[in-house]
Design a protein around this motif. Sequence first.
Motif, PDB file in Angstrom:
ATOM      1  N   MET A 220       0.813  -1.219   0.000  1.00  0.00           N
ATOM      2  CA  MET A 220       0.000   0.000   0.000  1.00  0.00           C
ATOM      3  C   MET A 220       0.845   1.266   0.000  1.00  0.00           C
ATOM      4  SD  MET A 220      -3.018  -1.014   2.677  1.00  0.00           S
ATOM      5  CE  MET A 220      -3.740   0.629   2.539  1.00  0.00           C
ATOM      6  N   ALA A 221       2.068   1.172   0.497  1.00  0.00           N
ATOM      7  CA  ALA A 221       2.910   2.366   0.659  1.00  0.00           C
ATOM      8  C   ALA A 221       3.610   2.677  -0.656  1.00  0.00           C
ATOM      9  CB  ALA A 221       3.918   2.143   1.786  1.00  0.00           C
ATOM     10  N   TRP A 222       2.841   3.149  -1.642  1.00  0.00           N
ATOM     11  CA  TRP A 222       3.364   3.332  -2.992  1.00  0.00           C
ATOM     12  C   TRP A 222       4.562   4.277  -3.032  1.00  0.00           C
ATOM     13  CZ3 TRP A 222       1.830  -0.295  -5.993  1.00  0.00           C
ATOM     14  CH2 TRP A 222       0.563  -0.846  -5.835  1.00  0.00           C
ATOM     15  N   HIS A 223       4.522   5.342  -2.247  1.00  0.00           N
ATOM     16  CA  HIS A 223       5.598   6.321  -2.291  1.00  0.00           C
ATOM     17  C   HIS A 223       6.853   5.817  -1.587  1.00  0.00           C
ATOM     18  CE1 HIS A 223       3.560   9.846  -4.065  1.00  0.00           C
ATOM     19  NE2 HIS A 223       2.490   9.244  -3.628  1.00  0.00           N
ATOM     20  N   GLU A 224       6.721   4.774  -0.787  1.00  0.00           N
ATOM     21  CA  GLU A 224       7.860   4.209  -0.073  1.00  0.00           C
ATOM     22  C   GLU A 224       8.279   2.867  -0.656  1.00  0.00           C
ATOM     23  OE1 GLU A 224       5.060   5.210   1.669  1.00  0.00           O
ATOM     24  OE2 GLU A 224       5.860   7.133   2.338  1.00  0.00           O
ATOM     25  N   ARG A 225       7.690   2.461  -1.786  1.00  0.00           N
ATOM     26  CA  ARG A 225       7.887   1.096  -2.258  1.00  0.00           C
ATOM     27  C   ARG A 225       9.348   0.787  -2.564  1.00  0.00           C
ATOM     28  NH1 ARG A 225       5.970   4.219  -6.208  1.00  0.00           N
ATOM     29  NH2 ARG A 225       6.622   3.990  -8.384  1.00  0.00           N
ATOM     30  N   VAL A 226      10.090   1.726  -3.160  1.00  0.00           N
ATOM     31  CA  VAL A 226      11.490   1.465  -3.460  1.00  0.00           C
ATOM     32  C   VAL A 226      12.300   1.406  -2.165  1.00  0.00           C
ATOM     33  CG1 VAL A 226      13.563   2.351  -4.610  1.00  0.00           C
ATOM     34  CG2 VAL A 226      11.351   2.457  -5.766  1.00  0.00           C
ATOM     35  N   TYR A 227      12.002   2.291  -1.252  1.00  0.00           N
ATOM     36  CA  TYR A 227      12.705   2.282   0.034  1.00  0.00           C
ATOM     37  C   TYR A 227      12.462   0.969   0.774  1.00  0.00           C
ATOM     38  CZ  TYR A 227      14.315   3.700   4.651  1.00  0.00           C
ATOM     39  OH  TYR A 227      14.984   3.756   5.844  1.00  0.00           O
ATOM     40  N   LEU A 228      11.207   0.515   0.806  1.00  0.00           N
ATOM     41  CA  LEU A 228      10.891  -0.731   1.502  1.00  0.00           C
ATOM     42  C   LEU A 228      11.519  -1.934   0.806  1.00  0.00           C
ATOM     43  CD1 LEU A 228       7.190  -0.001   2.462  1.00  0.00           C
ATOM     44  CD2 LEU A 228       9.075  -0.407   4.047  1.00  0.00           C
ATOM     45  N   ALA A 229      11.658  -1.866  -0.514  1.00  0.00           N
ATOM     46  CA  ALA A 229      12.368  -2.928  -1.226  1.00  0.00           C
ATOM     47  C   ALA A 229      13.818  -2.982  -0.784  1.00  0.00           C
ATOM     48  CB  ALA A 229      12.270  -2.707  -2.730  1.00  0.00           C
ATOM     49  N   SER A 230      14.421  -1.822  -0.543  1.00  0.00           N
ATOM     50  CA  SER A 230      15.787  -1.776  -0.049  1.00  0.00           C
ATOM     51  C   SER A 230      15.875  -2.339   1.361  1.00  0.00           C
ATOM     52  CB  SER A 230      16.308  -0.337  -0.071  1.00  0.00           C
ATOM     53  OG  SER A 230      17.596  -0.267   0.501  1.00  0.00           O
ATOM     54  N   VAL A 231      14.935  -1.946   2.218  1.00  0.00           N
ATOM     55  CA  VAL A 231      14.912  -2.452   3.590  1.00  0.00           C
ATOM     56  C   VAL A 231      14.813  -3.979   3.598  1.00  0.00           C
ATOM     57  CG1 VAL A 231      13.489  -2.543   5.686  1.00  0.00           C
ATOM     58  CG2 VAL A 231      14.028  -0.341   4.633  1.00  0.00           C
ATOM     59  N   ARG A 232      14.102  -4.527   2.608  1.00  0.00           N
ATOM     60  CA  ARG A 232      13.950  -5.975   2.512  1.00  0.00           C
ATOM     61  C   ARG A 232      15.285  -6.663   2.165  1.00  0.00           C
ATOM     62  NH1 ARG A 232       9.527  -9.355   0.983  1.00  0.00           N
ATOM     63  NH2 ARG A 232       8.244  -7.522   0.582  1.00  0.00           N
ATOM     64  N   LYS A 233      16.128  -6.014   1.388  1.00  0.00           N
ATOM     65  CA  LYS A 233      17.298  -6.680   0.830  1.00  0.00           C
ATOM     66  C   LYS A 233      18.638  -6.270   1.432  1.00  0.00           C
ATOM     67  CE  LYS A 233      14.937  -7.099  -3.630  1.00  0.00           C
ATOM     68  NZ  LYS A 233      14.575  -8.510  -3.423  1.00  0.00           N
ATOM     69  N   ILE A 234      18.751  -5.073   1.964  1.00  0.00           N
ATOM     70  CA  ILE A 234      20.068  -4.539   2.308  1.00  0.00           C
ATOM     71  C   ILE A 234      20.774  -5.339   3.385  1.00  0.00           C
ATOM     72  CG2 ILE A 234      19.084  -2.831   3.912  1.00  0.00           C
ATOM     73  CD1 ILE A 234      21.393  -0.959   3.069  1.00  0.00           C
ATOM     74  N   HIS A 235      20.036  -5.837   4.371  1.00  0.00           N
ATOM     75  CA  HIS A 235      20.696  -6.566   5.455  1.00  0.00           C
ATOM     76  C   HIS A 235      21.304  -7.878   4.949  1.00  0.00           C
ATOM     77  CE1 HIS A 235      19.379  -3.798   8.573  1.00  0.00           C
ATOM     78  NE2 HIS A 235      18.192  -3.796   8.003  1.00  0.00           N
ATOM     79  N   SER A 236      20.567  -8.587   4.080  1.00  0.00           N
ATOM     80  CA  SER A 236      21.117  -9.818   3.507  1.00  0.00           C
ATOM     81  C   SER A 236      22.324  -9.522   2.622  1.00  0.00           C
ATOM     82  CB  SER A 236      20.039 -10.536   2.681  1.00  0.00           C
ATOM     83  OG  SER A 236      18.995 -10.987   3.512  1.00  0.00           O
ATOM     84  N   ASN A 237      22.265  -8.429   1.888  1.00  0.00           N
ATOM     85  CA  ASN A 237      23.389  -8.071   1.026  1.00  0.00           C
ATOM     86  C   ASN A 237      24.615  -7.682   1.845  1.00  0.00           C
ATOM     87  OD1 ASN A 237      21.848  -8.575  -1.232  1.00  0.00           O
ATOM     88  ND2 ASN A 237      21.325  -6.438  -1.602  1.00  0.00           N
ATOM     89  N   LEU A 238      24.397  -6.935   2.919  1.00  0.00           N
ATOM     90  CA  LEU A 238      25.519  -6.596   3.802  1.00  0.00           C
ATOM     91  C   LEU A 238      26.111  -7.854   4.432  1.00  0.00           C
ATOM     92  CD1 LEU A 238      24.338  -3.362   5.657  1.00  0.00           C
ATOM     93  CD2 LEU A 238      26.421  -3.610   4.281  1.00  0.00           C
ATOM     94  N   PHE A 239      25.252  -8.775   4.807  1.00  0.00           N
ATOM     95  CA  PHE A 239      25.706 -10.034   5.380  1.00  0.00           C
ATOM     96  C   PHE A 239      26.579 -10.787   4.378  1.00  0.00           C
ATOM     97  CE2 PHE A 239      24.660 -14.646   6.018  1.00  0.00           C
ATOM     98  CZ  PHE A 239      25.433 -14.838   7.147  1.00  0.00           C
ATOM     99  N   ALA A 240      26.138 -10.843   3.118  1.00  0.00           N
ATOM    100  CA  ALA A 240      26.924 -11.522   2.081  1.00  0.00           C
ATOM    101  C   ALA A 240      28.286 -10.858   1.908  1.00  0.00           C
ATOM    102  CB  ALA A 240      26.148 -11.512   0.761  1.00  0.00           C
TER     103      ALA A 240
END
Length: 345
Positions: A220-240
Amino acid sequence: MGVECIIYLSMKVALIRGGGREKNIRGVLELLEEELRARVKGRILLKPNLTDHKRSPANTSPETLEVILEFLSDFDEIEVIHIGDGSGGAFFAGKSTWDVIREMGYEALKRYPKVELVNLDELPHPIEIEVRTVRGPATIRVAELNYDFIASVAIPKTHDFVIYTGALKNMMGAIHPEDRIKVHGLTMDDLPYLESRSPVPVWLKKFLRGILPAGLFAKMAWHERVYLASVRKIHSNLFAFLKVLRPDFAIIDGFWGMEGNGPVNGAPYLHDFAVASFDPLAADALAVRLMGFSPEEVGYLKLLAEAKIGALEGEPLGDALEGLERKYRPHRLYYLQKLWKKLHP
């Protein structure tokens, strides 16, 4: 060297408080002096944080490095000490890390014996690590840091994506400047969408975030969708990334921290402490606690701890942390950053 996947055992974490920058930093180094003298030899890299493109409290102070260099001055087995970073802020401002090095007054550090300044962006980046972006799998290129000992010299700061940044995340300066955005799960084409303005007031979004399932809120958070996509992935990427490259030693100069909209645009916070450890995760975890957050709410720290690549607790040395804890004002998007647990992976 930091490129090996070392499983840390119980490590000491040194804390000195209330003495000013020089006394604090020298104090934590002296508490670990025996181990440092046994391990600091050959080619050394001191990796400061130069994230901003200009002289700024977001960057590691040259005074911090001076204290460290004075301490190392009689370590006879050191061949060379390189001081360097790759500045993300400089890259996005169309500048060079050399510009930041000059702005920060680092050139004066060359008066110390064996010291040379380096721009990590100019090194070869032969190491490849797979990450995930909103546009699919991607590869980041990482510099091969051919050093016998790497020390991350960082500042405790709030962060615009991962709540906290310190000694471990500081190593992102070794990633090719064009690829750092991929760690966020994004590409250069996604950047304009991060600035999208929402007509929905923040108080209402915070309310909805609290009552709706995370996945539904993210849709639903259309204006935050790219930011939330980053929040979903950044921790796993940093871990890698951090599984492959970590410092051998962490020094966190908390004389000034940063709260609010860090890691660049936040407000300086006078806190007056220093932390050091051979377990960078334990050092970061202690700094997080001193800032009023929980290490387990910072995703990449939690993932490293679960993989036993470091620990969230270390053997305490020096001063007690009681009474030193503060409540740093988090980033304005903290209410979204906390969704990483529910949106992950």
